[in-house]
Design a protein around this motif. Sequence first.
Motif, PDB file in Angstrom:
ATOM      1  N   SER A  56       0.670  -1.311  -0.200  1.00  0.00           N
ATOM      2  CA  SER A  56      -0.075  -0.055  -0.263  1.00  0.00           C
ATOM      3  C   SER A  56       0.607   1.113   0.168  1.00  0.00           C
ATOM      4  CB  SER A  56      -0.688  -0.077   1.380  1.00  0.00           C
ATOM      5  OG  SER A  56      -2.122  -0.604   1.244  1.00  0.00           O
ATOM      6  N   ASP A  57       1.869   0.804   0.753  1.00  0.00           N
ATOM      7  CA  ASP A  57       2.939   2.714   0.659  1.00  0.00           C
ATOM      8  C   ASP A  57       3.537   2.546  -0.267  1.00  0.00           C
ATOM      9  OD1 ASP A  57       1.801   2.753   3.689  1.00  0.00           O
ATOM     10  OD2 ASP A  57       3.610   2.325   4.182  1.00  0.00           O
ATOM     11  N   ALA A  58       3.835   1.506  -0.903  1.00  0.00           N
ATOM     12  CA  ALA A  58       4.964   1.738  -2.039  1.00  0.00           C
ATOM     13  C   ALA A  58       3.641   1.708  -3.667  1.00  0.00           C
ATOM     14  CB  ALA A  58       5.799   0.512  -2.268  1.00  0.00           C
ATOM     15  N   ILE A  59       3.050   1.463  -3.306  1.00  0.00           N
ATOM     16  CA  ILE A  59       1.699   2.434  -4.310  1.00  0.00           C
ATOM     17  C   ILE A  59       1.182   4.090  -4.486  1.00  0.00           C
ATOM     18  CG2 ILE A  59      -0.159   1.769  -5.741  1.00  0.00           C
ATOM     19  CD1 ILE A  59      -0.070  -1.363  -5.156  1.00  0.00           C
ATOM     20  N   ALA A  60       1.284   4.549  -3.565  1.00  0.00           N
ATOM     21  CA  ALA A  60       0.910   5.836  -2.885  1.00  0.00           C
ATOM     22  C   ALA A  60       2.292   6.052  -2.742  1.00  0.00           C
ATOM     23  CB  ALA A  60       0.360   5.525  -1.121  1.00  0.00           C
ATOM     24  N   ALA A  61       2.904   5.937  -3.007  1.00  0.00           N
ATOM     25  CA  ALA A  61       4.113   6.342  -3.553  1.00  0.00           C
ATOM     26  C   ALA A  61       4.990   6.993  -4.973  1.00  0.00           C
ATOM     27  CB  ALA A  61       5.897   5.905  -2.158  1.00  0.00           C
ATOM     28  N   GLY A  62       3.974   5.406  -5.585  1.00  0.00           N
ATOM     29  CA  GLY A  62       4.396   5.992  -6.939  1.00  0.00           C
ATOM     30  C   GLY A  62       4.543   4.683  -7.796  1.00  0.00           C
ATOM     31  N   HIS A  63       4.940   3.452  -6.652  1.00  0.00           N
ATOM     32  CA  HIS A  63       5.078   2.516  -7.435  1.00  0.00           C
ATOM     33  C   HIS A  63       4.050   1.966  -8.445  1.00  0.00           C
ATOM     34  CE1 HIS A  63       9.427   2.202  -6.320  1.00  0.00           C
ATOM     35  NE2 HIS A  63       8.877   2.409  -4.909  1.00  0.00           N
ATOM     36  N   SER A  64       3.946   0.890  -8.945  1.00  0.00           N
ATOM     37  CA  SER A  64       2.914   1.102  -9.925  1.00  0.00           C
ATOM     38  C   SER A  64       2.439  -0.475  -8.934  1.00  0.00           C
ATOM     39  CB  SER A  64       3.746  -0.320 -11.197  1.00  0.00           C
ATOM     40  OG  SER A  64       2.380  -0.918 -12.113  1.00  0.00           O
ATOM     41  N   SER A  65       0.581  -0.513  -9.432  1.00  0.00           N
ATOM     42  CA  SER A  65      -0.488  -1.210  -8.771  1.00  0.00           C
ATOM     43  C   SER A  65      -0.522  -2.389  -9.709  1.00  0.00           C
ATOM     44  CB  SER A  65      -1.681  -0.563  -8.793  1.00  0.00           C
ATOM     45  OG  SER A  65      -2.198  -0.030 -10.117  1.00  0.00           O
ATOM     46  N   VAL A  66       0.314  -2.447 -10.872  1.00  0.00           N
ATOM     47  CA  VAL A  66      -0.304  -3.477 -11.777  1.00  0.00           C
ATOM     48  C   VAL A  66       1.209  -4.283 -11.969  1.00  0.00           C
ATOM     49  CG1 VAL A  66       0.103  -3.812 -14.885  1.00  0.00           C
ATOM     50  CG2 VAL A  66      -1.929  -2.158 -13.490  1.00  0.00           C
ATOM     51  N   CYS A  67       1.499  -5.364 -12.154  1.00  0.00           N
ATOM     52  CA  CYS A  67       2.496  -6.179 -12.257  1.00  0.00           C
ATOM     53  C   CYS A  67       2.354  -7.222 -13.328  1.00  0.00           C
ATOM     54  CB  CYS A  67       2.345  -7.447 -10.901  1.00  0.00           C
ATOM     55  SG  CYS A  67       3.955  -9.015 -10.787  1.00  0.00           S
ATOM     56  N   THR A  68       3.349  -7.050 -14.017  1.00  0.00           N
ATOM     57  CA  THR A  68       3.778  -7.324 -15.547  1.00  0.00           C
ATOM     58  C   THR A  68       3.936  -8.564 -15.746  1.00  0.00           C
ATOM     59  OG1 THR A  68       3.624  -5.795 -16.629  1.00  0.00           O
ATOM     60  CG2 THR A  68       4.001  -7.577 -17.821  1.00  0.00           C
ATOM     61  N   ILE A  69       3.566  -9.682 -15.540  1.00  0.00           N
ATOM     62  CA  ILE A  69       4.645 -11.131 -15.019  1.00  0.00           C
ATOM     63  C   ILE A  69       5.391 -11.495 -16.217  1.00  0.00           C
ATOM     64  CG2 ILE A  69       4.319 -13.511 -14.218  1.00  0.00           C
ATOM     65  CD1 ILE A  69       1.147 -13.369 -13.356  1.00  0.00           C
ATOM     66  N   ASP A  70       6.899 -11.085 -15.126  1.00  0.00           N
ATOM     67  CA  ASP A  70       7.528 -12.305 -16.053  1.00  0.00           C
ATOM     68  C   ASP A  70       8.695 -13.027 -15.375  1.00  0.00           C
ATOM     69  OD1 ASP A  70       9.837 -12.630 -17.540  1.00  0.00           O
ATOM     70  OD2 ASP A  70      10.497 -10.455 -17.388  1.00  0.00           O
ATOM     71  N   ARG A  71       8.749 -13.904 -14.875  1.00  0.00           N
ATOM     72  CA  ARG A  71       9.017 -15.242 -13.782  1.00  0.00           C
ATOM     73  C   ARG A  71      10.295 -15.179 -14.872  1.00  0.00           C
ATOM     74  NH1 ARG A  71       3.996 -17.276 -15.140  1.00  0.00           N
ATOM     75  NH2 ARG A  71       2.436 -17.409 -13.405  1.00  0.00           N
ATOM     76  N   ASP A  72      11.372 -15.120 -16.403  1.00  0.00           N
ATOM     77  CA  ASP A  72      12.031 -15.369 -16.275  1.00  0.00           C
ATOM     78  C   ASP A  72      13.253 -14.438 -15.802  1.00  0.00           C
ATOM     79  OD1 ASP A  72      11.745 -17.871 -17.588  1.00  0.00           O
ATOM     80  OD2 ASP A  72      11.452 -17.096 -19.710  1.00  0.00           O
TER      81      ASP A  72
END
Length: 143
Positions: A56-72
């Motif tokens: 929550s804090d990271a998203i509020a600070a401007g980090h993305s709330s969307v995760c594009t999955i890239d396991r490699d």
Amino acid sequence: MKRLKGFITSFLVVATLFTGFGGQSAFTTETATAFSYDEVLYFPTDRYPETADHVSDAIAAGHSSVCTIDRDGADQRREESLEGIPTKPGYDRDEWPMAMCEEGGAGASVRYVTPSDNRGAGAWVGNQVEDYPDGTRVLFIVE
């Protein structure tokens, strides 16, 4: 009920973006990208409170709330995000965005959390997204 609440919240946010504040539109290409996703994951605060607070804090600070999955690319992004952040006895280093996300890596938010909270949250997320192929964009909503 949770899905309805999530839908209403999403609708209100999008409606506000389209109608704007004080007559000016707040809708931009950047906000359109932020609302572009394939799946929604409701992260349970009651089960993993420390990790939920961090996300929550990271998203509020401007980090993305969307995760594009890239396991490699996860191992490389984990190295980048944790570089220069020492281990601390009795704690894990939680990253947001997570290393499995294209958005993770250098510049990610890192916070010390208890191992049980961090590892439980990681296992929970892993189970939720295990059938999603790489490239799936997952919107995280902390509840």
